[in-house]
Write a protein that holds these residues in place. Structure first.
Motif, PDB file in Angstrom:
ATOM      1  N   MET B   1       0.827  -1.114  -0.181  1.00 60.82           N
ATOM      2  CA  MET B   1      -0.014  -0.016   0.037  1.00 60.82           C
ATOM      3  C   MET B   1       0.837   1.424  -0.078  1.00 60.82           C
ATOM      4  O   MET B   1       0.715   2.030  -0.619  1.00 60.82           O
ATOM      5  N   ILE B   2       2.122   1.262   0.756  1.00 57.81           N
ATOM      6  CA  ILE B   2       2.902   2.634   0.892  1.00 57.81           C
ATOM      7  C   ILE B   2       4.330   1.798   0.759  1.00 57.81           C
ATOM      8  O   ILE B   2       4.458   0.870   1.322  1.00 57.81           O
ATOM      9  N   THR B   3       4.898   2.430  -0.278  1.00 58.32           N
ATOM     10  CA  THR B   3       6.174   2.066  -0.745  1.00 58.32           C
ATOM     11  C   THR B   3       7.057   3.029  -0.601  1.00 58.32           C
ATOM     12  O   THR B   3       6.867   4.403  -0.967  1.00 58.32           O
ATOM     13  N   ILE B   4       8.102   3.247  -0.045  1.00 57.32           N
ATOM     14  CA  ILE B   4       9.150   4.297   0.590  1.00 57.32           C
ATOM     15  C   ILE B   4      10.446   3.867   0.054  1.00 57.32           C
ATOM     16  O   ILE B   4      10.973   2.544   0.430  1.00 57.32           O
ATOM     17  N   LYS B   5      11.159   4.544  -0.932  1.00 56.11           N
ATOM     18  CA  LYS B   5      12.345   3.935  -1.649  1.00 56.11           C
ATOM     19  C   LYS B   5      13.368   5.000  -1.538  1.00 56.11           C
ATOM     20  O   LYS B   5      13.369   6.061  -1.826  1.00 56.11           O
ATOM     21  N   ASN B   6      14.496   4.623  -0.718  1.00 54.40           N
ATOM     22  CA  ASN B   6      15.862   5.445  -0.389  1.00 54.40           C
ATOM     23  C   ASN B   6      15.413   6.974  -0.424  1.00 54.40           C
ATOM     24  O   ASN B   6      16.248   7.586  -0.904  1.00 54.40           O
ATOM     25  N   ILE B   7      14.625   7.101   0.627  1.00 56.56           N
ATOM     26  CA  ILE B   7      14.287   8.592   0.922  1.00 56.56           C
ATOM     27  C   ILE B   7      15.308   9.268   1.846  1.00 56.56           C
ATOM     28  O   ILE B   7      15.635   8.624   2.791  1.00 56.56           O
ATOM     29  N   SER B   8      15.988  10.450   1.301  1.00 55.27           N
ATOM     30  CA  SER B   8      16.803  11.187   2.182  1.00 55.27           C
ATOM     31  C   SER B   8      16.246  12.591   2.181  1.00 55.27           C
ATOM     32  O   SER B   8      15.882  13.021   1.235  1.00 55.27           O
ATOM     33  N   LYS B   9      16.583  13.324   3.269  1.00 60.94           N
ATOM     34  CA  LYS B   9      16.108  14.668   3.268  1.00 60.94           C
ATOM     35  C   LYS B   9      17.074  15.535   4.423  1.00 60.94           C
ATOM     36  O   LYS B   9      17.215  14.804   5.624  1.00 60.94           O
ATOM     37  N   SER B  10      17.453  16.395   3.999  1.00 64.59           N
ATOM     38  CA  SER B  10      18.162  17.232   4.995  1.00 64.59           C
ATOM     39  C   SER B  10      17.464  18.537   5.586  1.00 64.59           C
ATOM     40  O   SER B  10      16.842  19.039   4.341  1.00 64.59           O
ATOM     41  N   CYS B  11      17.432  19.000   6.597  1.00 64.71           N
ATOM     42  CA  CYS B  11      16.871  20.349   7.023  1.00 64.71           C
ATOM     43  C   CYS B  11      18.175  21.151   7.285  1.00 64.71           C
ATOM     44  O   CYS B  11      18.668  20.949   8.675  1.00 64.71           O
ATOM     45  N   GLY B  12      18.556  21.944   6.622  1.00 67.19           N
ATOM     46  CA  GLY B  12      19.726  22.963   6.904  1.00 67.19           C
ATOM     47  C   GLY B  12      20.911  21.811   7.120  1.00 67.19           C
ATOM     48  O   GLY B  12      21.060  20.973   6.253  1.00 67.19           O
ATOM     49  N   LYS B  13      21.725  21.882   8.086  1.00 66.34           N
ATOM     50  CA  LYS B  13      22.718  21.221   8.445  1.00 66.34           C
ATOM     51  C   LYS B  13      22.352  19.452   8.727  1.00 66.34           C
ATOM     52  O   LYS B  13      23.327  18.363   8.993  1.00 66.34           O
ATOM     53  N   VAL B  14      21.161  19.633   9.316  1.00 67.52           N
ATOM     54  CA  VAL B  14      20.907  18.219   9.831  1.00 67.52           C
ATOM     55  C   VAL B  14      20.242  17.363   9.009  1.00 67.52           C
ATOM     56  O   VAL B  14      19.515  17.486   8.166  1.00 67.52           O
ATOM     57  N   GLU B  15      20.672  16.113   8.813  1.00 66.83           N
ATOM     58  CA  GLU B  15      20.374  14.989   8.054  1.00 66.83           C
ATOM     59  C   GLU B  15      19.014  14.159   8.689  1.00 66.83           C
ATOM     60  O   GLU B  15      19.216  13.585   9.582  1.00 66.83           O
ATOM     61  N   ALA B  16      17.782  14.775   8.384  1.00 67.23           N
ATOM     62  CA  ALA B  16      16.864  14.332   8.983  1.00 67.23           C
ATOM     63  C   ALA B  16      16.448  12.760   8.777  1.00 67.23           C
ATOM     64  O   ALA B  16      15.874  12.116   9.649  1.00 67.23           O
ATOM     65  N   LEU B  17      16.624  12.364   7.524  1.00 69.47           N
ATOM     66  CA  LEU B  17      16.479  11.148   7.083  1.00 69.47           C
ATOM     67  C   LEU B  17      17.444  10.603   6.078  1.00 69.47           C
ATOM     68  O   LEU B  17      18.119  11.262   5.453  1.00 69.47           O
ATOM     69  N   ARG B  18      17.967   9.324   6.530  1.00 69.92           N
ATOM     70  CA  ARG B  18      18.937   8.837   5.830  1.00 69.92           C
ATOM     71  C   ARG B  18      18.721   7.587   5.118  1.00 69.92           C
ATOM     72  O   ARG B  18      18.404   6.596   5.487  1.00 69.92           O
ATOM     73  N   ASP B  19      18.437   7.591   3.586  1.00 74.10           N
ATOM     74  CA  ASP B  19      18.070   6.499   2.888  1.00 74.10           C
ATOM     75  C   ASP B  19      17.059   5.467   3.571  1.00 74.10           C
ATOM     76  O   ASP B  19      17.493   4.238   3.823  1.00 74.10           O
ATOM     77  N   VAL B  20      15.826   5.859   3.834  1.00 72.38           N
ATOM     78  CA  VAL B  20      14.969   5.174   4.235  1.00 72.38           C
ATOM     79  C   VAL B  20      14.119   4.539   3.273  1.00 72.38           C
ATOM     80  O   VAL B  20      13.446   5.102   2.634  1.00 72.38           O
ATOM     81  N   SER B  21      13.952   3.178   3.687  1.00 71.89           N
ATOM     82  CA  SER B  21      12.992   2.446   2.578  1.00 71.89           C
ATOM     83  C   SER B  21      12.191   1.610   3.445  1.00 71.89           C
ATOM     84  O   SER B  21      12.562   1.155   4.718  1.00 71.89           O
ATOM     85  N   LEU B  22      10.895   1.833   3.317  1.00 73.17           N
ATOM     86  CA  LEU B  22       9.983   0.723   3.936  1.00 73.17           C
ATOM     87  C   LEU B  22       8.881   0.342   3.008  1.00 73.17           C
ATOM     88  O   LEU B  22       8.267   1.079   2.162  1.00 73.17           O
ATOM     89  N   ASN B  23       8.332  -0.778   3.504  1.00 70.22           N
ATOM     90  CA  ASN B  23       7.133  -1.196   2.525  1.00 70.22           C
ATOM     91  C   ASN B  23       5.816  -1.712   3.516  1.00 70.22           C
ATOM     92  O   ASN B  23       5.947  -2.259   4.638  1.00 70.22           O
ATOM     93  N   ILE B  24       4.610  -0.885   3.337  1.00 65.04           N
ATOM     94  CA  ILE B  24       3.414  -1.094   4.387  1.00 65.04           C
ATOM     95  C   ILE B  24       2.460  -1.725   3.687  1.00 65.04           C
ATOM     96  O   ILE B  24       2.037  -1.356   2.537  1.00 65.04           O
ATOM     97  N   ASN B  25       1.968  -2.916   4.031  1.00 67.17           N
ATOM     98  CA  ASN B  25       1.103  -3.595   3.450  1.00 67.17           C
ATOM     99  C   ASN B  25      -0.259  -3.028   3.743  1.00 67.17           C
ATOM    100  O   ASN B  25      -0.701  -2.342   4.447  1.00 67.17           O
ATOM    101  N   GLN B  26      -1.181  -3.403   2.624  1.00 68.10           N
ATOM    102  CA  GLN B  26      -2.453  -2.987   2.728  1.00 68.10           C
ATOM    103  C   GLN B  26      -3.190  -3.585   3.972  1.00 68.10           C
ATOM    104  O   GLN B  26      -3.144  -4.700   4.677  1.00 68.10           O
ATOM    105  N   ASN B  27      -3.993  -2.520   4.718  1.00 68.90           N
ATOM    106  CA  ASN B  27      -4.921  -2.975   6.008  1.00 68.90           C
ATOM    107  C   ASN B  27      -3.860  -3.543   7.035  1.00 68.90           C
ATOM    108  O   ASN B  27      -4.321  -4.414   7.553  1.00 68.90           O
ATOM    109  N   GLU B  28      -2.901  -2.694   7.108  1.00 67.27           N
ATOM    110  CA  GLU B  28      -1.840  -3.162   8.232  1.00 67.27           C
ATOM    111  C   GLU B  28      -1.839  -1.994   9.352  1.00 67.27           C
ATOM    112  O   GLU B  28      -1.896  -0.575   8.571  1.00 67.27           O
ATOM    113  N   ILE B  29      -1.894  -2.041  10.452  1.00 70.16           N
ATOM    114  CA  ILE B  29      -1.226  -1.099  11.371  1.00 70.16           C
ATOM    115  C   ILE B  29       0.117  -1.193  11.605  1.00 70.16           C
ATOM    116  O   ILE B  29       0.695  -1.924  12.099  1.00 70.16           O
ATOM    117  N   PHE B  30       0.855  -0.087  10.997  1.00 69.56           N
ATOM    118  CA  PHE B  30       2.173  -0.223  11.018  1.00 69.56           C
ATOM    119  C   PHE B  30       2.830   0.867  11.946  1.00 69.56           C
ATOM    120  O   PHE B  30       2.443   2.165  11.681  1.00 69.56           O
TER     121      PHE B  30
END
Lengths: 243, 299
Positions: B1-30
């Motif tokens: 249902m939700i696919t997250i592939k290699n997400i990175s995000k910096s806010c200024g100097k701070v690396e808030a997310l580093r290469d995040v990947s996740l798969n969340i299934n339909q009808n799941e509490i994740f």
């Protein structure tokens, strides 16, 4: 804990807002060097009682003394002899660590030499002398909360009030925070703390649980668990707050 | 249902997310579990199209969160961490407002929010700003649900809420799951992991592990001893100073102690006695929080 020394004495505290009774006849004592957990559901009346104990609000009726001072007539003396740390605001984010220390030292009338000495001690207890010149906003939440606690006890108050000090703090830093609490209590400081983490309730010497403006239970965590036939404080809390 | 592939995000100097990947299934509490500053909010804001990732991509139900952001906003119900309803509108007005923004009516989807909203109905003319913490959460959840989303993204819905309201809130999520909704929820309370089908533990912008909560604990493998004495703080310091200790942390009324492989129960008892503690030692169970702290140490 020194049960011969009462730091807080509350008898029949009532606080009404219009027709609403926020604190309904509370009676309890808190002793020197005790870690006292003040628990209750949202809206049970914890903040109201805490504001009264800090001298920020007057009760409708009842007798209350904090550090031996009367809350009706000596609230300014109470404010000088207590420490207070709120969850929302405790330090100035745009000031450095050292500037915050200097600011609070000024508020509590600590002179230059004494301040230098206490700043040194404080940074040693924090185990992070290198952050002295960093802006508070650049620090992770957990460090900020540890710093805020040490600033709140810098003027050697008889009692420190902590309002949900560890909300959102990571599990390792949360425990380091409690070690600072234990250390201060061992030095004789009374710690009056609210929390939504029920494992933290078990770290307290005694715990009171407020429900709808009344204190429904007050005892050591162990006795409360026995009385309610519960495995942990979470069960005790749910049992009391749901009925 | 939700696919997250290699997400990175910096806010200024701070690396808030580093290469995040996740798969969340339909009808799941994740559950996304981690402390303040771990990157939970940043990830959720990217998913609901309120922030752009620096790198990587994400989609929900096959809809890309960047390119098809208009569509994303129709299929997702988002509850931000801060209470962000209109304080000056009443309970009822807030719900009507959110329904009309999404081009629907309260009546059309009432069945979805009925269980939750019924508890608020006695206060429906009260201003939202005057509600208690638990009631605010219920209203915010109703407003996030009123356009019948396929996915719910809930950012720390139980933070600052008392233990009773927290339990009730999780019960509500369990019921919503039965109506087919996928729920992606974040929390700093480690004990809430057990209410999720699967969880990701996140710290410092990195996912440390993903699995069913019971399996995470099983795979941890370390033996935990529950120990205590009359003087908790002194015992903690004594155990920290002991060469056989690999970790020791307070957990409620006990300390969770783990020791090196050559050390057994008798050794722990002997050490405690040598330090003048009346020993209380028995084998305990590790919980998610033990695993989290262990992984934090390795990171």
């Amino acid at each position: 804990m020194d049960t011969s020394r009462k730091i807080i004495e509350v008898q029949n505290l009532v606080k009404k807002f219009g027709h609403f009774t926020a604190n309904d006849n509370l009676t309890f004592d808190v002793f020197g060097g005790e870690i006292f957990g003040f628990l209750g559901a949202n809206g049970a009346g914890k903040t109201t009682a805490m504001r009264i104990l800090c001298g920020l609000s007057k009760p409708t009726s009842g007798t209350l003394q904090v550090n031996g001072f009367d809350v009706y007539t000596q609230s300014e003396k109470i404010k000088k002899t207590i420490g207070y740390m709120s969850q929302k605001f405790s330090l100035y984010e745009d000031l450095t660590v050292a500037e915050n220390i200097r600011f609070y030292a000024g508020i509590y009338g600590i002179g230059y030499r004494e301040r230098r000495k206490r700043q040194q001690e404080l940074l040693e207890r924090l185990k992070m002398p290198e952050i002295k010149n960093q802006l508070v906003k650049s620090l992770p939440l957990g460090w900020r909360q540890k710093l805020a606690f040490l600033v709140a006890v810098m003027h050697n108050p008889g009692i420190v009030f902590l309002d949900e000090p560890t909300g959102g703090v990571d599990p390792v830093t949360r425990r380091q925070f409690w070690e600072l609490i234990y250390e201060s209590a061992a030095r004789g400081v009374t710690v009056f703390v609210t929390t939504h983490y029920m494992d933290e309730a078990e770290y307290c010497d005694r715990v009171s649980i407020m429900v709808d403006g009344k204190i429904e239970a007050l005892d050591t965590p162990r006795k409360l668990m026995e009385q309610h036939n519960a495995q942990n404080m979470e069960e005790v809390f749910l049992h009391l707050a749901r009925n | 249902m939700i696919t997250i592939k290699n997400i990175s995000k910096s806010c200024g100097k701070v690396e808030a997310l580093r290469d995040v990947s996740l798969n969340i299934n339909q009808n799941e509490i994740f559950g996304l579990i981690g402390p303040d500053g771990a990157g939970k909010t940043t990830l959720m804001r990217i998913l609901v199209s309120l922030l752009l990732p620096d790198k990587g991509s994400a989609s929900m139900g096959g809809v890309d969160v960047v390119k098809q952001y208009r569509q994303i906003r129709k299929i997702v119900g988002y509850m931000p961490g801060r209470f962000s309803l209109y304080h000056d509108l009443s309970v009822e007005e807030n719900l009507n407002f959110f329904a009309s923004v999404f081009g629907t009516t309260v009546e059309a989807n009432y069945y979805l929010v009925k269980d939750i909203y019924q508890q608020l109905e006695p206060f429906k003319t009260r201003r939202a700003g005057k509600l208690s913490g638990g009631m605010k959460q219920k209203l915010a959840l109703s407003c996030a649900l009123i356009h019948k989303p396929e996915v719910l993204v809930l950012d720390e819905p139980t933070t600052g809420v008392d233990a009773v309201s927290r339990t009730e809130f999780w019960d509500m999520l369990g019921k919503l799951k039965q109506s087919g909704i996928t729920i992606f929820v974040s929390t700093p309370y480690m004990d809430e992991a057990s209410r999720c089908d699967r969880v990701a533990l996140i710290q410092g912008g990195e996912i440390m592990t993903v699995d069913q909560p019971a399996r995470i604990v099983e795979q941890y493998g370390k033996r935990i001893w529950n120990v205590k004495s009359a003087e908790t703080y002194r015992l903690l310091n004594d155990l920290k100073a002991w060469e056989s200790t690999t970790s020791v942390y307070p957990f409620g009324q006990y300390l969770h102690l783990s020791v090196d492989e050559s050390t057994g129960k008798e050794d722990i008892i002997a050490y405690m006695q040598s330090q003048n503690h009346e020993p209380y030692v028995y084998e305990g169970f590790s919980i998610i929080e033990d695993v989290f702290m262990d992984l934090m140490g390795k990171q």
